[in-house]
Design a protein around this motif. Structure first.
Motif, PDB file in Angstrom:
ATOM      1  N   ASN A  73      -4.954  52.003 -49.879  1.00 21.46           N
ATOM      2  CA  ASN A  73      -6.138  51.667 -48.948  1.00 21.46           C
ATOM      3  C   ASN A  73      -5.599  51.659 -47.361  1.00 21.46           C
ATOM      4  N   ASP A  76      -5.836  57.114 -44.841  1.00 23.24           N
ATOM      5  CA  ASP A  76      -7.024  57.556 -44.302  1.00 23.24           C
ATOM      6  C   ASP A  76      -7.648  59.182 -44.942  1.00 23.24           C
ATOM      7  N   ALA A  77      -6.824  59.918 -45.418  1.00 22.02           N
ATOM      8  CA  ALA A  77      -7.183  61.074 -45.976  1.00 22.02           C
ATOM      9  C   ALA A  77      -6.265  61.584 -47.076  1.00 22.02           C
ATOM     10  N   GLN A  97      -7.995  60.193 -55.380  1.00 23.05           N
ATOM     11  CA  GLN A  97      -8.571  59.174 -54.683  1.00 23.05           C
ATOM     12  C   GLN A  97      -9.143  58.011 -55.382  1.00 23.05           C
ATOM     13  N   SER A 104     -11.939  54.107 -49.305  1.00 28.40           N
ATOM     14  CA  SER A 104     -12.427  54.372 -48.034  1.00 28.40           C
ATOM     15  C   SER A 104     -11.792  55.883 -47.720  1.00 28.40           C
ATOM     16  N   GLY A 105     -12.072  56.237 -46.528  1.00 24.45           N
ATOM     17  CA  GLY A 105     -11.286  57.653 -46.286  1.00 24.45           C
ATOM     18  C   GLY A 105     -12.253  58.677 -46.718  1.00 24.45           C
ATOM     19  N   ALA A 133      -7.282  60.888 -38.215  1.00 28.81           N
ATOM     20  CA  ALA A 133      -6.685  59.999 -39.354  1.00 28.81           C
ATOM     21  C   ALA A 133      -5.306  59.702 -38.872  1.00 28.81           C
TER      22      ALA A 133
END
Length: 323
Positions: A73, A76-77, A97, A104-105, A133
């Motif tokens: 977490n 971001d990507a 993911q 998130s992201g 990001a």
């Protein structure tokens, strides 16, 4: 102040099954010596039944997160470079993911075959520099054993499976060639040469297909284009070949690696080589070699590294970065 995408973590994963060259001698007109003399490959790893690209990518990602001291977490990507995703959709990146528990992201795949990780690094750099990001997990993962024609000795002995991961984080630089992080990127493609390296199947043809390659033609393009793109990346960063500490090339063939190093005027002692142990793992090749190079103690903080790769498309490119 200049925003730079800095490397803060690396990791890799290789399937448990190791396949030495001798294993092909029972089914093909080939030998360990023939394979080694033409490619430098001695062994490769093949994924187990049910072991997928996203599974291997997630394993490499876990190790990169541990190396960086981060949790999922904090990312971001996610960008996954692959030509052998588990499914047509969704992307392998979204599967990674989910497996990481990242809630998130955003996540997406990049497909540029063996040049995929260079293209993915370029995308990650752009996301960080633009402020979209702060941290990007970049993964190269492939199960090329799923698209091999086991009767074609010119291709099936060359490829392997595996995954590598790298975490990039936004940091501050002075805007000079001495900054840490990605300093420059050079990307290229030329679709006129698509027939020298391709898979003869796909979704719109309702077939999986097998990898097909004109080896001599690929070699002819590779050495010239890899040296040129490495020089272009250096020039964009205000650097020269004399500034390079390490080349981490796409691990396709030892002759291509040697030929490119010679054109750049660098000794093989400054090249990270893993092709003998992994074969050609396509988009996984560079992050695998980066992670192994770090484990060996070759790659150290402050080193200037140039990565370069060429693959089907033709697509090729290079990245200059300082660890």
């Amino acid at each position: 102040m200049t925003v730079r995408a800095m490397v803060v973590g690396m990791g890799h994963y290789l399937p448990e099954r190791v396949v030495p060259n001798s294993e092909f001698e029972t089914s093909l007109d080939t030998s360990d010596e023939w394979i080694k003399s033409r490619s430098g490959i001695e062994r490769r790893h093949f994924a187990a039944d049910g072991e997928t690209t996203s599974m291997m990518g997630a394993m490499a990602a876990h190790r990169a997160l541990d190396d960086a001291g981060l949790s999922a977490n904090d990312i971001d990507a996610i960008i996954v470079a692959t030509s052998t995703a588990d499914l047509t959709f969704p992307s392998a990146a979204t599967m990674v993911q989910a497996e990481l528990g990242m809630e998130s992201g955003f996540a997406f795949d990049v497909q540029a075959v063996c040049a995929g990780f260079v293209y993915a690094l370029s995308n990650a750099n752009a996301l960080i520099v633009s402020g979209q990001a702060k941290r990007v997990l970049v993964i190269g993962a492939e199960t090329f054993s799923r698209i091999m024609d086991w009767d074609d000795r010119g291709t099936c002995v060359l490829f392997g499976d595996g995954a590598g991961a790298m975490i990039l984080e936004a940091g501050e630089g002075a805007g000079t060639k001495d900054d840490r992080g990605i300093l420059s990127v050079d990307l290229n493609s030329d679709g006129r040469h698509r027939d020298i390296l391709y898979v003869d199947g796909g979704v719109s043809t309702q077939s999986t297909g097998f990898l097909r390659m004109q080896g001599k033609e690929v070699f002819r393009h590779a050495v010239e284009k890899l040296a040129a793109t490495a020089r272009a990346a250096l020039e964009k960063a205000g650097l020269t070949e004399d500034d390079i500490d390490w080349i981490v090339p796409h691990q396709a063939n030892i002759r291509i690696i040697q030929g490119t190093a010679k054109k750049l005027g660098l000794p093989m002692e400054q090249v990270v080589v893993t092709v003998q142990d992994h074969g050609n793992t396509s988009a996984a090749s560079i992050p695998l070699a980066m992670s192994v190079g770090k484990e060996r103690g070759q790659l150290k903080p402050g080193d200037l590294v140039v990565t370069e790769a060429i693959g089907g498309g033709l697509a090729w490119g290079a990245v200059a970065l300082r660890l």
